[in-house]
Design an enzyme around this catalytic site. Structure first.
Site, PDB file in Angstrom:
ATOM      1  N   LYS A  56       0.854  -1.185   0.000  1.00 17.13           N
ATOM      2  CA  LYS A  56       0.000   0.000   0.000  1.00 17.13           C
ATOM      3  C   LYS A  56       0.885   1.228   0.000  1.00 17.13           C
ATOM      4  O   LYS A  56       2.064   1.148   0.291  1.00 17.13           O
ATOM      5  CB  LYS A  56      -0.909   0.002   1.240  1.00 17.13           C
TER       6      LYS A  56
ATOM      7  N   HIS B 286       2.594   6.786   2.755  1.00 15.13           N
ATOM      8  CA  HIS B 286       2.183   8.196   2.683  1.00 15.13           C
ATOM      9  C   HIS B 286       2.924   9.055   3.710  1.00 15.13           C
ATOM     10  O   HIS B 286       3.801   8.579   4.433  1.00 15.13           O
ATOM     11  CB  HIS B 286       0.665   8.302   2.850  1.00 15.13           C
TER      12      HIS B 286
ATOM     13  N   HIS C  36       3.434   7.843   7.250  1.00  9.20           N
ATOM     14  CA  HIS C  36       4.532   6.897   7.472  1.00  9.20           C
ATOM     15  C   HIS C  36       5.872   7.629   7.544  1.00  9.20           C
ATOM     16  O   HIS C  36       6.770   7.220   8.274  1.00  9.20           O
ATOM     17  CB  HIS C  36       4.571   5.830   6.374  1.00  9.20           C
TER      18      HIS C  36
END
Length: 580
Positions: A140, A143, A146
């Site tokens: 995933k 972004h 993170h």
């Protein structure tokens, strides 16, 4: 060092009030230096703190107490000025001693120990600290949240290590759960082995987006996802093999990104490691009578204060499969057994505050008193982080963008030196800029991302910190022959020198404060202010052209400031540059 003066003043107070000197250490603080301030005291004693901890009676007029205590204290060869303020006693120390004691370590090669041998820091508990941070989800998008988790966790790990703790840096990957059911089902439909080899993360992300869209209106896709995840939970070889491939690809890609950020992990763990242990945790909860079955058939723990099921936490789906929190319970128990940590710190965004509150509650209900040593450090959201090509998808895009923009800025400035690796320098300067912007305010605050402001060389930015450090390194290189083991501290009597020294007195307090609330803003603001004082000193205290012993003393001052700046930057996760 500051501890010498703190100890001396505490001993003086101890003799006067017939108390152990240790009780005065927390009440003594270095005075914050104002930029335009003329001669000022160095330490202040808070009478409020002394009343609060029972050293002084809590009744009576506090100002009278202040004046009375001050009148009992005598000046000596260390403390040459004692004055009072509002419920505080101010102490001014001997100026020659101030320079001598503070700059002493830098002539002995103990630069990295500055500020660490301190009674103030000795009061902190030391032991084994496990920090879980970054924790992206496999396949995933990585972004901005993170990125924040990564740099905040890295700061906490660095700080704890600097203060003498044994630190375990853990990346707990989101590598299990229904998202893998979707990805597994989606790869069968939309995946391509060739594309997976070419650009692994990008392709997995595209498949994930596509299958999610499909699942919104197609119940068959949702059912296929459930089937695939069930196969994973039952260890069916084909499903496990595909999952393993996705995981290995993603970890390999992430390692490359972490290396660019200057971040490393001791352990790459993940939810998948704890799927069997999650079932064991469920059995333990059942045996203690803590797991109930809801009307929907899900497994829940009652967290309501009155036991009326008004607040429950779901641990099992109706089909018996585990959830994120179930695996987190198992992971926490496993880590305690494996690493015997004294404290465990989770770094995630503030949307997960309730999750961790429930996790710690459940662990305590299971009889794990060590859950009191678990802590969630939460942070706000970054808004508007875009690259020139649009919204941020991968952290790599941000790093490429910050390097490109910094390179462009560097090419337009006259002060940029010829560099062996301009790309690497630009990347490190750019990452410093990202970190300082992120750390300047409270972690809990959301903030708006603005490339222009972040990369300014003027003002309180990471670029300014790097420029100050590189400038000091240049000064050291140009005057290598001058550096000496001894220097004359009485030659550093100008107010500009004193301001730098007084500011350095605060370093151990800043580390102490950071260790308590785990906020990097204290250290960032200390370093930015130090850089401003250094800029003034650079202008007003020339080394070149000064008398030999004056030049030597000034060089020692700059050398000390440079070391403290570098040490602080490293704790923040910034690589100090010697040239830029």
């Amino acid at each position: 060092m500051a501890s010498f003066f703190r100890r001396t003043i505490a001993a003086k107070l101890g003799r006067t009030l017939q108390q152990p000197e240790d009780v005065f250490i927390p009440a003594l603080t270095a005075i914050t230096v104002l930029k335009k301030q003329q001669e000022s005291p160095d330490f202040k004693l808070s009478l409020g703190t002394l009343r609060g901890n029972g050293v002084l009676p809590s009744h009576g007029d506090i100002q009278q107490q202040t004046e009375h205590l001050a009148s009992q204290l005598k000046e000596d060869s260390v403390v040459e000025g004692i004055t009072t303020g509002k419920a505080v006693i101010n102490f001014k120390v001997n100026r020659k001693l101030l320079a001598e004691k503070l700059l002493e370590p830098f002539g002995k090669g103990e630069d990295d120990k500055f500020g660490l041998n301190s009674e103030l820091l000795d009061s902190l508990k030391r032991g084994t600290t496990l920090v879980e941070y970054s924790s992206p989800n496999i396949a995933k998008k990585f972004h901005a949240g993170h990125l924040r988790s990564t740099i905040i966790g890295n700061f906490i790990a660095n700080l704890k290590e600097t203060l003498g703790n044994k630190v375990i840096r853990m990346n707990y990957l989101g590598d299990w759960g229904m998202q893998f059911g979707l990805l597994g089902a989606g790869f069968g439909q939309f995946g391509s082995v060739e594309k997976l080899k070419e650009n692994p993360l990008q392709h997995l992300f595209e498949v994930y987006v596509q299958v999610n869209k499909e699942a919104e209106h197609n119940p068959d896709v949702k059912q296929a996802a459930r089937v695939f995840f069930k196969q994973l939970e039952q260890h069916e070889s084909q499903a496990v093999s595909l999952w393993q491939q996705f995981r290995e690809i993603t970890v390999k890609e992430y390692r490359h990104v972490y290396k660019r950020l200057g971040v490393h992990f001791d352990v790459y763990s993940g939810e998948s490691f704890h799927q069997d242990q999650a079932q064991e945790a469920v059995r333990q909860l059942q045996s203690r009578g803590l797991l109930k079955t809801s009307e929907k058939g899900t497994g829940v723990v009652d967290l309501s204060p009155h036991g009326d099921m008004s607040s429950v936490c779901t641990l099992l789906r109706s089909d018996g499969t585990s959830l994120y929190i179930t695996r987190d319970i198992a992971a926490a128990i496993d880590r305690k057994e494996k690493y015997c940590f004294d404290e465990m710190i989770y770094v995630t965004d503030k949307s997960q505050e309730n999750h961790f509150s429930q996790l710690f509650q459940i662990l305590r209900a299971m009889g794990h008193s060590w859950a009191d040593g678990c802590r969630h450090v939460s942070f706000g959201l970054v808004q508007g982080m875009k690259t020139r090509t649009g919204d941020v998808v991968f952290l790599e895009d941000v790093l490429d963008e910050v390097r490109a923009r910094t390179l462009q800025n560097m090419s337009q400035t006259n002060t940029t030196k010829e560099l062996e690796d301009a790309d690497d320098t630009a990347e490190k300067v750019g990452i410093s800029a990202l970190i300082v912007r992120d750390f300047k305010g409270s972690l809990h605050s959301d903030y708006k991302f603005d490339w222009e402001r972040i990369l300014q060389s003027q003002g309180d930015t990471g670029v300014f910190l790097q420029y100050t450090h590189a400038r000091l390194c240049s000064l050291m290189r140009k005057n290598e022959g001058l550096a000496a083991a001894t220097f004359n501290p009485s030659l550093l009597g100008e107010q500009t020198s004193i301001s730098v020294l007084q500011h350095l007195l605060r370093y151990e307090e800043v580390l102490h404060q950071s260790a308590q609330d785990l906020e990097p803003k204290h250290l960032v603001n200390f370093l930015l202010k130090l850089s401003h004082f250094i800029a003034s000193a650079h202008r007003e205290l020339p080394v070149k052209g000064s008398q030999h012993d004056v030049a030597q003393a000034r060089l020692r001052l700059f050398s000390g400031a440079c070391s403290v700046l570098a040490n602080g930057m490293r704790i923040l996760g910034i690589t100090p540059l010697n040239k830029m």
